[in-house]
Design an enzyme around this catalytic site. Structure first.
Site, PDB file in Angstrom:
ATOM      1  N   HIS A  82       0.841  -1.199   0.000  1.00 44.51           N
ATOM      2  CA  HIS A  82       0.000   0.000   0.000  1.00 44.51           C
ATOM      3  C   HIS A  82       0.872   1.243   0.000  1.00 44.51           C
ATOM      4  CE1 HIS A  82      -3.678   2.267   0.783  1.00 44.51           C
ATOM      5  NE2 HIS A  82      -2.922   3.049   1.541  1.00 44.51           N
ATOM      6  N   ASP A 161     -14.538   2.864   8.297  1.00 45.75           N
ATOM      7  CA  ASP A 161     -13.523   3.769   7.748  1.00 45.75           C
ATOM      8  C   ASP A 161     -14.148   4.756   6.766  1.00 45.75           C
ATOM      9  OD1 ASP A 161     -10.694   4.631   7.219  1.00 45.75           O
ATOM     10  OD2 ASP A 161     -11.275   3.990   5.208  1.00 45.75           O
ATOM     11  N   SER A 183      -6.747   3.923   9.650  1.00 39.63           N
ATOM     12  CA  SER A 183      -7.526   3.894   8.422  1.00 39.63           C
ATOM     13  C   SER A 183      -6.865   2.973   7.390  1.00 39.63           C
ATOM     14  CB  SER A 183      -7.663   5.321   7.883  1.00 39.63           C
ATOM     15  OG  SER A 183      -8.118   5.338   6.558  1.00 39.63           O
ATOM     16  N   LYS A 187      -7.946  -1.387   6.483  1.00 43.74           N
ATOM     17  CA  LYS A 187      -8.358  -1.862   5.161  1.00 43.74           C
ATOM     18  C   LYS A 187      -7.481  -3.015   4.678  1.00 43.74           C
ATOM     19  CE  LYS A 187      -8.568   2.457   4.051  1.00 43.74           C
ATOM     20  NZ  LYS A 187      -8.665   3.791   3.464  1.00 43.74           N
TER      21      LYS A 187
HETATM   22  N1  URA Z   1      -5.182   6.935   3.153  1.00 40.30           N
HETATM   23  C1  URA Z   1      -6.160   6.293   3.825  1.00 40.30           C
HETATM   24  O1  URA Z   1      -6.640   5.252   3.393  1.00 40.30           O
HETATM   25  N2  URA Z   1      -6.602   6.816   4.977  1.00 40.30           N
HETATM   26  C2  URA Z   1      -6.106   7.963   5.487  1.00 40.30           C
HETATM   27  O2  URA Z   1      -6.545   8.374   6.546  1.00 40.30           O
HETATM   28  C3  URA Z   1      -5.097   8.610   4.775  1.00 40.30           C
HETATM   29  C4  URA Z   1      -4.642   8.065   3.605  1.00 40.30           C
END
Ligand code: URA
Ligand code: CA
Length: 433
Positions: A82, A161, A183, A187
């Site tokens: 990511h 989220d 956050s 995910k």
């Molecule tokens: N990317 C995300 O998925 N969440 C955030 O809070 C900031 C960047």
């Protein structure tokens, strides 16, 4: 439990318990706690911060607010990657087939772009026929047979989220390290990752504008990974200028093909090796980073990685002949050079502003509902540290409208030519727990 007492507790700098955090996230997801109370809590977190234990509990509570994908029918350790956000970040298109070609299981869910950051799904959809929606059965079957598939996120992944992010966006609480870390990690965990490689970007084009903040975010996320039993490595990389040369969906697919062909931009290739070798080690396909890197180099140079990209495109319904004829993707009506106004060394290419310029051409979305134009974007002919002569092309604009004067103006405002400039360091640090 009363929400008002929990807000007060955090407001006064105290630690919330696991039960309290679970209560907040469960009730908020169900609509039993109103936005105004969560807004107050978010602001309290912004000022009072959270311990690693609290952030881990928050992450797990958000991850379990919706579907948690079960990737156990797949063989091997599932490693996800990511990036915290970038401009012209073509790495996923290259990394997915590259690491799969050396045996890493890549069962990846990606997102769409918003604002000046692009999204992998939009780039993949620039390939004719490519399907980003697969049934669970097809996804599992393809990954088991071929090691790689990249699809869109399921509708009910980490719904807490989605609600929290929308609220943060309008309450000035986005740039809080515990909130960003939870956050992102929630995910990844909900998407079924066993291990996670993070690209934490820093510079104008990134959330974290300086290295100290990027390092704190990286350390926070690797700590969460450890406490949540997901091995996590974070690479802190530079995003003061865009990564590679292409910004825009079709242009980035072409750039990915060129890179897999061995003709890609140096910084993009280096980023792919840096992130890819961490993925290969976490997936137990090599014992050391050096060994992983030579496996990847061999896969790229032998054409194995490019073949894997073709296979991935075919498996997902796409036309793989574009890999041999990438110029077919470049269909913009107008191709216009941006000449340098003076001679010197390129000293600034402000990443986020160049991302906005590409978005104005139609390559990105201002709001979630906008349509995008895959064909348009920018191709940099010079990067920071490169010499340039007056009149020489700094970059090429691919547009479907003739009226591009405001784009040209924005570009000139964000490209600087000086007497001297050094190439930025691409990788600042690597954080492991
Ligand atoms: N990317 C995300 O998925 N969440 C955030 O809070 C900031 C960047
Ligand atoms: Ca790029």
């Amino acid at each position: 439990m009363r929400m008002v007492d929990l807000i007060e507790k955090k407001r006064d700098g105290n630690e919330l318990s696991t039960k309290e955090i679970e209560y907040i996230i469960t009730k908020y997801t169900n609509g039993e706690i109103p936005d105004y109370q969560i807004s107050a809590l978010l602001m309290a977190i912004f000022y009072q911060d959270m311990t690693d234990r609290e952030i881990t509990d928050l992450t797990l509570a958000i991850a379990h607010s919706g579907d948690v994908i079960d990737l156990s029918p797949l063989d091997g350790i599932k490693v996800d990657k990511h990036s915290t956000g970038g401009v012209g970040d073509t790495t996923t298109l290259i990394l997915a087939p590259l690491v799969a070609s050396v045996g890493v299981t890549v069962a990846k869910m990606s997102g769409r772009g918003l604002g000046y950051t692009g999204g992998t799904l939009d780039k993949l959809e620039a390939i004719p026929g490519f399907q980003i929606e697969l049934s669970d059965e097809a996804f599992i079957r393809i990954v088991n047979e071929s090691k790689v598939a990249v699809i869109g996120q399921s509708g009910n992944l980490a719904p807490a989220d989605k609600k929290l992010y929308a609220l943060r966006d309008v309450t000035a609480t986005v740039d809080s390290i515990p909130l960003i870390a939870s956050s992102i990690m929630s995910k990844k965990i909900a998407a079924g990752a066993d291990a996670i490689v993070l690209d934490v970007t820093t510079g104008d084009g990134a959330f974290m504008k300086n290295i100290e903040d990027a390092r704190r975010l990286a350390k926070t996320m690797t700590s969460i990974g450890k406490l949540a039993h997901r091995q996590t490595v974070a690479v802190i990389s530079d995003m003061s200028e865009p990564l590679g040369e292409a910004i825009g969906n079709s242009l980035e697919v072409v750039e990915a093909i060129e890179t897999l062909n061995g003709n890609g931009p140096e910084d993009l290739l280096e980023m792919c090796y840096a992130l890819g070798s961490q993925m290969v080690v976490l997936a137990n396909q090599a014992a050391t980073i050096e060994e992983a890197r030579s496996l990847l180099q061999e896969a790229l140079e032998s054409g194995k990685a490019l073949d894997k990209f073709k296979e991935m495109i075919r498996n997902q319904g796409g036309d793989d002949s574009i890999v041999d004829q990438p110029e077919r993707l470049l269909t913009a009506k107008y191709v216009v050079e941006l000449p340098a106004k003076s001679s010197g060394i390129v000293s600034k290419l402000v990443a986020n502003e160049l991302g906005i310029a590409a978005m104005m051409l139609g390559s990105g979305r201002k709001t979630k509902e906008d349509d995008i134009d895959h064909a348009v974007g920018l191709k940099l002919n010079k990067k920071i540290g490169d010499p340039v002569k007056e009149g020489e092309s700094l970059l090429t604009i691919y547009s479907n409208t003739k009226e591009i004067s405001s784009v040209q103006e924005l570009l000139y405002q964000n490209i600087q030519i000086s007497d001297s400039a050094e190439k930025p360091t691409l990788i600042h640090d690597i954080i492991t727990e």
